[in-house]
Design a protein around this motif. Structure first.
Motif, mmCIF file in Angstrom:
data_model
loop_
_atom_site.group_PDB
_atom_site.id
_atom_site.type_symbol
_atom_site.label_atom_id
_atom_site.label_comp_id
_atom_site.label_asym_id
_atom_site.label_seq_id
_atom_site.Cartn_x
_atom_site.Cartn_y
_atom_site.Cartn_z
ATOM 1 N N ASP A 187 0.813 -1.208 0.000
ATOM 2 C CA ASP A 187 0.000 0.000 0.000
ATOM 3 C C ASP A 187 0.852 1.266 0.000
ATOM 4 O O ASP A 187 0.912 1.989 0.986
ATOM 5 C CB ASP A 187 -0.955 0.013 1.185
ATOM 6 N N ALA A 188 1.541 1.506 -1.101
ATOM 7 C CA ALA A 188 2.328 2.742 -1.243
ATOM 8 C C ALA A 188 1.645 3.603 -2.290
ATOM 9 O O ALA A 188 2.085 3.713 -3.425
ATOM 10 C CB ALA A 188 3.755 2.408 -1.643
ATOM 11 N N ASP A 189 0.526 4.232 -1.933
ATOM 12 C CA ASP A 189 -0.289 4.988 -2.881
ATOM 13 C C ASP A 189 0.335 6.350 -3.172
ATOM 14 O O ASP A 189 1.082 6.903 -2.368
ATOM 15 C CB ASP A 189 -1.700 5.181 -2.346
ATOM 16 N N VAL A 190 0.003 6.877 -4.342
ATOM 17 C CA VAL A 190 0.499 8.176 -4.786
ATOM 18 C C VAL A 190 -0.679 8.996 -5.280
ATOM 19 O O VAL A 190 -1.589 8.470 -5.934
ATOM 20 C CB VAL A 190 1.539 8.010 -5.910
ATOM 21 N N ALA A 191 -0.697 10.288 -4.968
ATOM 22 C CA ALA A 191 -1.708 11.201 -5.503
ATOM 23 C C ALA A 191 -1.047 12.059 -6.570
ATOM 24 O O ALA A 191 0.109 12.475 -6.421
ATOM 25 C CB ALA A 191 -2.290 12.072 -4.396
ATOM 26 N N VAL A 192 -1.753 12.305 -7.660
ATOM 27 C CA VAL A 192 -1.228 13.096 -8.769
ATOM 28 C C VAL A 192 -2.222 14.201 -9.097
ATOM 29 O O VAL A 192 -3.414 13.931 -9.308
ATOM 30 C CB VAL A 192 -0.972 12.240 -10.026
ATOM 31 N N LEU A 193 -1.735 15.442 -9.134
ATOM 32 C CA LEU A 193 -2.551 16.599 -9.512
ATOM 33 C C LEU A 193 -1.935 17.218 -10.764
ATOM 34 O O LEU A 193 -0.795 17.686 -10.735
ATOM 35 C CB LEU A 193 -2.591 17.627 -8.385
ATOM 36 N N VAL A 194 -2.661 17.158 -11.880
ATOM 37 C CA VAL A 194 -2.199 17.792 -13.120
ATOM 38 C C VAL A 194 -3.107 18.979 -13.388
ATOM 39 O O VAL A 194 -4.335 18.890 -13.246
ATOM 40 C CB VAL A 194 -2.212 16.797 -14.305
ATOM 41 N N LEU A 195 -2.507 20.114 -13.772
ATOM 42 C CA LEU A 195 -3.307 21.318 -13.954
ATOM 43 C C LEU A 195 -2.751 22.198 -15.056
ATOM 44 O O LEU A 195 -1.580 22.122 -15.407
ATOM 45 C CB LEU A 195 -3.370 22.107 -12.641
ATOM 46 N N GLN A 196 -3.650 22.996 -15.600
ATOM 47 C CA GLN A 196 -3.344 24.069 -16.517
ATOM 48 C C GLN A 196 -4.321 25.186 -16.175
ATOM 49 O O GLN A 196 -5.237 24.968 -15.370
ATOM 50 C CB GLN A 196 -3.515 23.610 -17.968
ATOM 51 N N HIS A 211 -7.076 17.901 -12.815
ATOM 52 C CA HIS A 211 -7.571 16.582 -12.418
ATOM 53 C C HIS A 211 -6.717 16.076 -11.261
ATOM 54 O O HIS A 211 -5.475 16.104 -11.350
ATOM 55 C CB HIS A 211 -7.502 15.585 -13.576
ATOM 56 N N LEU A 212 -7.376 15.611 -10.200
ATOM 57 C CA LEU A 212 -6.691 15.012 -9.060
ATOM 58 C C LEU A 212 -6.979 13.517 -9.079
ATOM 59 O O LEU A 212 -8.138 13.097 -9.005
ATOM 60 C CB LEU A 212 -7.187 15.630 -7.745
ATOM 61 N N CYS A 213 -5.921 12.701 -9.183
ATOM 62 C CA CYS A 213 -6.067 11.249 -9.266
ATOM 63 C C CYS A 213 -5.321 10.577 -8.126
ATOM 64 O O CYS A 213 -4.260 11.040 -7.698
ATOM 65 C CB CYS A 213 -5.527 10.725 -10.599
ATOM 66 N N LEU A 214 -5.876 9.481 -7.673
ATOM 67 C CA LEU A 214 -5.227 8.652 -6.662
ATOM 68 C C LEU A 214 -4.734 7.376 -7.331
ATOM 69 O O LEU A 214 -5.522 6.650 -7.941
ATOM 70 C CB LEU A 214 -6.208 8.318 -5.533
ATOM 71 N N ILE A 215 -3.425 7.121 -7.230
ATOM 72 C CA ILE A 215 -2.812 5.949 -7.854
ATOM 73 C C ILE A 215 -2.632 4.899 -6.776
ATOM 74 O O ILE A 215 -1.735 4.981 -5.945
ATOM 75 C CB ILE A 215 -1.450 6.294 -8.490
ATOM 76 N N THR A 216 -3.508 3.908 -6.745
ATOM 77 C CA THR A 216 -3.400 2.816 -5.790
ATOM 78 C C THR A 216 -2.579 1.693 -6.423
ATOM 79 O O THR A 216 -2.220 1.787 -7.599
ATOM 80 C CB THR A 216 -4.796 2.299 -5.406
ATOM 81 N N LEU A 230 2.144 14.439 -6.310
ATOM 82 C CA LEU A 230 2.877 14.954 -7.456
ATOM 83 C C LEU A 230 2.033 16.012 -8.146
ATOM 84 O O LEU A 230 0.905 15.741 -8.556
ATOM 85 C CB LEU A 230 3.211 13.815 -8.425
ATOM 86 N N VAL A 231 2.558 17.219 -8.263
ATOM 87 C CA VAL A 231 1.841 18.337 -8.870
ATOM 88 C C VAL A 231 2.547 18.695 -10.172
ATOM 89 O O VAL A 231 3.699 19.128 -10.171
ATOM 90 C CB VAL A 231 1.810 19.558 -7.922
ATOM 91 N N GLY A 232 1.840 18.493 -11.280
ATOM 92 C CA GLY A 232 2.442 18.746 -12.577
ATOM 93 C C GLY A 232 1.636 19.716 -13.407
ATOM 94 O O GLY A 232 0.401 19.757 -13.325
ATOM 95 N N SER A 233 2.347 20.506 -14.231
ATOM 96 C CA SER A 233 1.676 21.476 -15.097
ATOM 97 C C SER A 233 2.655 21.948 -16.150
ATOM 98 O O SER A 233 3.873 21.807 -15.996
ATOM 99 C CB SER A 233 1.197 22.678 -14.279
ATOM 100 N N PHE A 286 4.539 27.554 -15.235
ATOM 101 C CA PHE A 286 4.713 27.746 -13.801
ATOM 102 C C PHE A 286 3.412 27.556 -13.022
ATOM 103 O O PHE A 286 3.275 28.039 -11.906
ATOM 104 C CB PHE A 286 5.260 29.155 -13.528
ATOM 105 N N GLY A 287 2.441 26.862 -13.618
ATOM 106 C CA GLY A 287 1.153 26.664 -12.950
ATOM 107 C C GLY A 287 1.282 25.913 -11.640
ATOM 108 O O GLY A 287 0.640 26.272 -10.643
ATOM 109 N N ALA A 288 2.100 24.858 -11.599
ATOM 110 C CA ALA A 288 2.272 24.076 -10.378
ATOM 111 C C ALA A 288 2.954 24.911 -9.299
ATOM 112 O O ALA A 288 2.587 24.828 -8.116
ATOM 113 C CB ALA A 288 3.067 22.810 -10.668
ATOM 114 N N ASP A 289 3.949 25.725 -9.709
ATOM 115 C CA ASP A 289 4.638 26.570 -8.732
ATOM 116 C C ASP A 289 3.686 27.594 -8.119
ATOM 117 O O ASP A 289 3.724 27.852 -6.912
ATOM 118 C CB ASP A 289 5.812 27.295 -9.407
ATOM 119 N N ASP A 290 2.829 28.176 -8.946
ATOM 120 C CA ASP A 290 1.863 29.153 -8.443
ATOM 121 C C ASP A 290 0.895 28.518 -7.455
ATOM 122 O O ASP A 290 0.545 29.115 -6.433
ATOM 123 C CB ASP A 290 1.087 29.780 -9.600
#
Length: 448
Positions: free
Chosen positions: A135-144, A149-154, A207-210, A213-217
């Protein structure tokens, strides 16, 4: 998932397993374990009609223990529900023998699964589901701007937990009042989604990706709010888990880009999703670098296995949910033969980004230790096609097609850079399957 009792014996591997479902991932494992023809016993509710002394009828819902022979399964990943239907196979005072019933498998209930044969893959998945260390889950937030979209990676699923859309004015600079208020509203919606859906006691990273500089903001907004708001103050304790990544957009397909980012590989090295992405990226890299050592399609992969050429075998778990028992057995045999030959076997989840891409390549692919000539692959495919129906007619037909293709110059053992071909006989064994697409580690294999 807890295994409460296991009774699998006999040369044929028949028997039953009693288990307790603890989380949504366990339902996904059950969806892959249970196939048509298996028996499932669990507690369920059913409306029971009783006839009163006056002749009227009364109905009430009662909890019953039912055993059904599975005829159909349906899994809803977003709702976390697994339904199966079939005929009742045990005497019950309220349900007739042979009556159809639908079971809703729920969390924290015991389930008994009985199979005529527990093959190696089913036992391996059962052991994997009972491994609490996975059970080492990861959350991923991708944005523009305006979309996220916020996803949970189980370990087995990619679940979309939040979709945020906020109109952002296209005109005017970022510092303008209207645009700035829109960005603040967008960032606040993202912050609320993170607070509501991300359990930092479970996830190893957010993990916040964009692009740009969207993720930094967004992260700057998070820390500014955490400094002055009680509801967000706890995020300071998990600051090390929030990682800035690269992503091309704010839509769900960008999740794979984030998972494959080299800068996040170290933090994700222990997760199932990272293993899937790494294995599939290695296949794609070989496909681009040396096309003769990357193949896909059952007939070609089976032929390569017969010649001892497999280094890594990639399979979609949806292949083992085929209704045809013969189809399921041929893929189990492929896995067992590949392991005996020393190949590494990766079983991909159909609910993960890499598994979705593998499904587009028929659901089965392989990286070879050494290249095999196209003609050799075609002849092996033709031989196996003939063996599939117990006659030589299919083999002769496929072999004739190979000869015709050679005469027409359409088939050659030389690498002309045109990419993999669908050779005669390549799809003969695949017509009865539902293609779609967890890494099951097989025997260790050397570098390719």
């Amino acid at each position: 998932m807890q295994i409460l009792h296991r009774d699998v014996s006999g040369k044929d591997g028949s028997g039953s397993v009693k288990l307790m479902v603890e989380q949504t991932d366990d339902l996904w494992h059950l969806y892959n374990l249970i196939v048509q023809g298996d028996s499932v016993r669990t507690t369920t509710e059913r409306k029971v009609h009783k006839e009163l002394a006056s002749g009227a009828t009364d109905s009430q819902r009662m909890k019953l223990n039912l055993t059904v022979t599975v005829d159909k399964l349906d899994f809803d990943a977003e709702a976390g529900e697994l339904r199966l239907s079939g005929r009742n196979t045990e005497e019950n005072p309220f349900v007739k023998l042979g009556a159809f019933h639908t079971l809703d498998l729920q969390l924290h209930r015991t389930i008994v699964v009985t199979k005529l044969q527990w093959d190696a893959l089913a036992l391996a998945r059962l052991a994997d589901a009972a491994d609490a260390a996975k059970d080492a889950d990861v959350a991923v937030l991708v944005l523009q701007p305006g979309v996220a979209h916020l996803c949970l990676i189980t370990p087995s699923l990619t679940l979309t937990r939040a979709k945020v859309i906020v109109p952002i004015p296209r005109k005017g600079r970022r510092g303008d009042g209207g645009a700035q208020r829109a960005y603040d509203k967008f960032h606040e919606a993202l912050l609320q989604a993170v607070l509501r859906h991300v359990d930092f006691s479970r996830v190893s990273a957010l993990l916040v990706g964009s692009p740009g500089f969207g993720a930094d903001d967004f992260l700057a907004y998070v820390w500014a709010q955490a400094a002055k708001r009680d509801d967000a103050r706890a995020l300071f304790a998990h600051r090390a888990k929030m990682v800035r990544c690269r992503a091309s957009c704010g839509f769900r397909h960008a999740v794979r880009e984030v998972l494959s980012d080299p800068e996040t590989a170290a933090q994700l090295s222990s997760t199932r999703a990272a293993g899937e992405v790494a294995a599939f990226d290695a296949f794609l890299a070989m496909l681009g670098r040396n096309i003769d050592r990357a193949i896909y399609g059952y007939a070609h992969v089976r032929a390569a296995c017969d010649h001892g050429a497999l280094n890594t075998l990639l399979l979609s778990d949806s292949l083992f949910r085929a209704q045809s028992i013969a189809v399921r057995r041929q893929y189990v045999a492929l896995v067992e033969d590949a392991q005996q030959a020393g190949a590494a076997v990766s079983l991909f989840s159909a609910m993960h980004p890499a598994g979705e891409q593998l499904a587009q390549l028929s659901g089965v692919a392989a990286v070879l230790r050494f290249p095999l000539a196209d003609l050799l692959l075609a002849e092996s495919a033709a031989e196996r096609a003939g063996a599939a129906d117990g006659s030589t007619a299919s083999a002769d037909l496929a072999a004739g097609a190979v000869d015709a293709a050679m005469a027409a110059g359409e088939l050659s053992s030389d690498d002309d850079g045109e990419g993999p071909r669908v050779l005669p006989g390549a799809g003969i064994l695949e017509g009865d399957m539902r293609f779609g697409s967890d890494v099951w580690a097989g025997s260790d294999a050397g570098p390719f």
